[in-house]
Design an enzyme around this catalytic site. Sequence first.
Site, mmCIF file in Angstrom:
data_model
loop_
_atom_site.group_PDB
_atom_site.id
_atom_site.type_symbol
_atom_site.label_atom_id
_atom_site.label_comp_id
_atom_site.label_asym_id
_atom_site.label_seq_id
_atom_site.Cartn_x
_atom_site.Cartn_y
_atom_site.Cartn_z
ATOM 1 N N CYS A 65 1.038 -1.154 0.016
ATOM 2 C CA CYS A 65 0.008 0.099 0.006
ATOM 3 C C CYS A 65 0.924 1.230 -0.002
ATOM 4 O O CYS A 65 2.221 1.166 -0.279
ATOM 5 C CB CYS A 65 -1.024 0.005 1.171
ATOM 6 S SG CYS A 65 0.028 0.011 2.681
ATOM 7 N N HIS A 98 13.981 -14.113 13.007
ATOM 8 C CA HIS A 98 13.652 -14.168 14.449
ATOM 9 C C HIS A 98 12.171 -14.305 14.531
ATOM 10 O O HIS A 98 11.590 -14.670 15.477
ATOM 11 C CB HIS A 98 13.923 -12.882 14.909
ATOM 12 C CG HIS A 98 15.397 -12.873 15.275
ATOM 13 N ND1 HIS A 98 16.107 -11.839 15.945
ATOM 14 C CD2 HIS A 98 16.572 -13.518 14.597
ATOM 15 C CE1 HIS A 98 17.549 -11.829 15.917
ATOM 16 N NE2 HIS A 98 17.735 -12.908 15.291
HETATM 17 C C1 RB5 Z 1 -3.883 5.313 0.856
HETATM 18 O O1 RB5 Z 1 -3.941 6.528 0.389
HETATM 19 C C2 RB5 Z 1 -3.053 4.754 1.996
HETATM 20 O O2 RB5 Z 1 -3.648 5.317 3.210
HETATM 21 C C3 RB5 Z 1 -2.806 3.248 2.108
HETATM 22 O O3 RB5 Z 1 -2.089 3.092 0.641
HETATM 23 C C4 RB5 Z 1 -1.835 2.983 3.207
HETATM 24 O O4 RB5 Z 1 -0.616 3.712 3.062
HETATM 25 C C5 RB5 Z 1 -2.442 2.667 4.374
HETATM 26 O O5 RB5 Z 1 -1.705 2.291 5.283
#
Ligand code: RB5
Length: 147
Positions: A65, A98
């Site tokens: 993400c 670990h």
């Molecule tokens: C999306 O904008 C962002 O919040 C997501 O990709 C991530 O970084 C969340 O932890």
Amino acid sequence: MKIAIGADHGGYELKNQLRDALTAAGHQVRDFGANSTDSSDYPDYAAPVAHAVADGQAERGILICGSGVGMAISANKVRGVRAAVGMTQELVALTRKHNDINVLTLGGRFTDPATAQTLVKTFLETGFEGGRHERRVEKISALESEL
Ligand code: RB5
């Protein structure tokens, strides 16, 4: 190796690059999306990847993400999953040695493709040390009964 991979919009490009590189290297990669850069919700991809690992359909999972954090928090809600954000090669190696992580998460907005490939290679090739770490990982698993 059987690998499950997923990303939200923040990790879409990096996910595709890693998927293609891992496939070219001979791994069996299952891509759980996203399938575009449209805004999406990271738990929607963390869940199927984490379940694929927990159920044994995949030996390892990779989730991306924007920061890697939302994916790690989400994946760790699934019983049997130990996920950590890959920050540096040394830290990724330690999380394997670990903590026996089975899901690596990456921050797509903070990780260039070459670094990501190094982190993933370390994740896939580093073994769990066992020994005193086995007992600690078992204690992590015991916490799952409280979920
Ligand atoms: C999306 O904008 C962002 O919040 C997501 O990709 C991530 O970084 C969340 O932890």
